[in-house]
Scaffold this active site. Sequence first.
Site, PDB file in Angstrom:
ATOM      1  N   CYS A 113      28.580  45.458  34.792  1.00 40.45           N
ATOM      2  CA  CYS A 113      28.231  43.993  34.291  1.00 40.45           C
ATOM      3  C   CYS A 113      27.964  43.732  32.631  1.00 40.45           C
ATOM      4  O   CYS A 113      27.542  44.498  32.062  1.00 40.45           O
ATOM      5  CB  CYS A 113      27.076  43.921  35.393  1.00 40.45           C
ATOM      6  N   HIS A 140      31.326  41.844  43.876  1.00 37.20           N
ATOM      7  CA  HIS A 140      30.684  41.999  42.542  1.00 37.20           C
ATOM      8  C   HIS A 140      30.185  40.197  41.201  1.00 37.20           C
ATOM      9  O   HIS A 140      29.225  39.756  41.418  1.00 37.20           O
ATOM     10  CB  HIS A 140      31.216  43.096  41.486  1.00 37.20           C
ATOM     11  N   GLU A 141      31.361  39.546  41.531  1.00 32.44           N
ATOM     12  CA  GLU A 141      31.426  38.047  40.851  1.00 32.44           C
ATOM     13  C   GLU A 141      30.648  37.488  42.125  1.00 32.44           C
ATOM     14  O   GLU A 141      29.819  36.733  41.123  1.00 32.44           O
ATOM     15  CB  GLU A 141      32.567  38.119  40.531  1.00 32.44           C
ATOM     16  N   HIS A 189      26.973  37.262  41.976  1.00 29.02           N
ATOM     17  CA  HIS A 189      26.360  36.037  40.654  1.00 29.02           C
ATOM     18  C   HIS A 189      26.082  34.610  40.617  1.00 29.02           C
ATOM     19  O   HIS A 189      25.240  34.354  40.653  1.00 29.02           O
ATOM     20  CB  HIS A 189      27.773  36.037  39.168  1.00 29.02           C
TER      21      HIS A 189
END
Length: 223
Positions: free
Chosen positions: A100, A142-143, A146
């Site tokens: 990341c 994953h994104e 956030h």
Amino acid sequence: MAERTVLRLGDPRLRQVSRPVTRFGTPDLLALITDLRDTMAARDGAGLAAPQIGVPLRVVIFGITVNPRYPEAPPIPETVLINPEITPIDQACDSGWEGCLSVPGLRGQVSRWRRIHYRGFDAEGHLIARSVAGFHARVVQHECDHLDGVLFPDRLEDTRALGFTEELEAWGLLPGAESSAPGQPLGTLEVMRQQLEQHSALEDLGPLFGPRAQGHGPGRDPC
């Protein structure tokens, strides 16, 4: 526009839950997307979320052609995804190494849904809906994490399955990396685990490649 500073783990802004976008096609939104694109490209990222540059909006960008940080990754079309929603197609999961831009220099083993359906909107408010699998699915999950203040270390299968990229590459543990450790050939995690277990001096490292941690603590998905 220009490259922006990427917030790093420890900055409380990365732990905020982001707000939905309510107006599309505005100059501010288009400028944000340009900054995300420029910043991702400058840092060889596979994706970037608005909170990573200090903007608490539900906007992510991702895409990859050839990327030195992920040399074996298949291409992913560049996509701007706003107000995303993710639904697993089934409960099958895969484990893989993740890095990341907000956690520079480190990689960890994370379990993610193998196949997902995602939907959201582009910069002009047009619907995007896709069913994807593999690395594409991993990047999207994953994104989008956030946007809810979750970073990949929160989803580690085992906290011992975390290491500096250079060390993992030196031992041939990352895809595409060549081992520089004496007597340690390149291999899968299972092969490396077996090799380590054969050396009594390294037996304590065995749990690094052992079964994933059980339970569903904060930040864990159902995998």
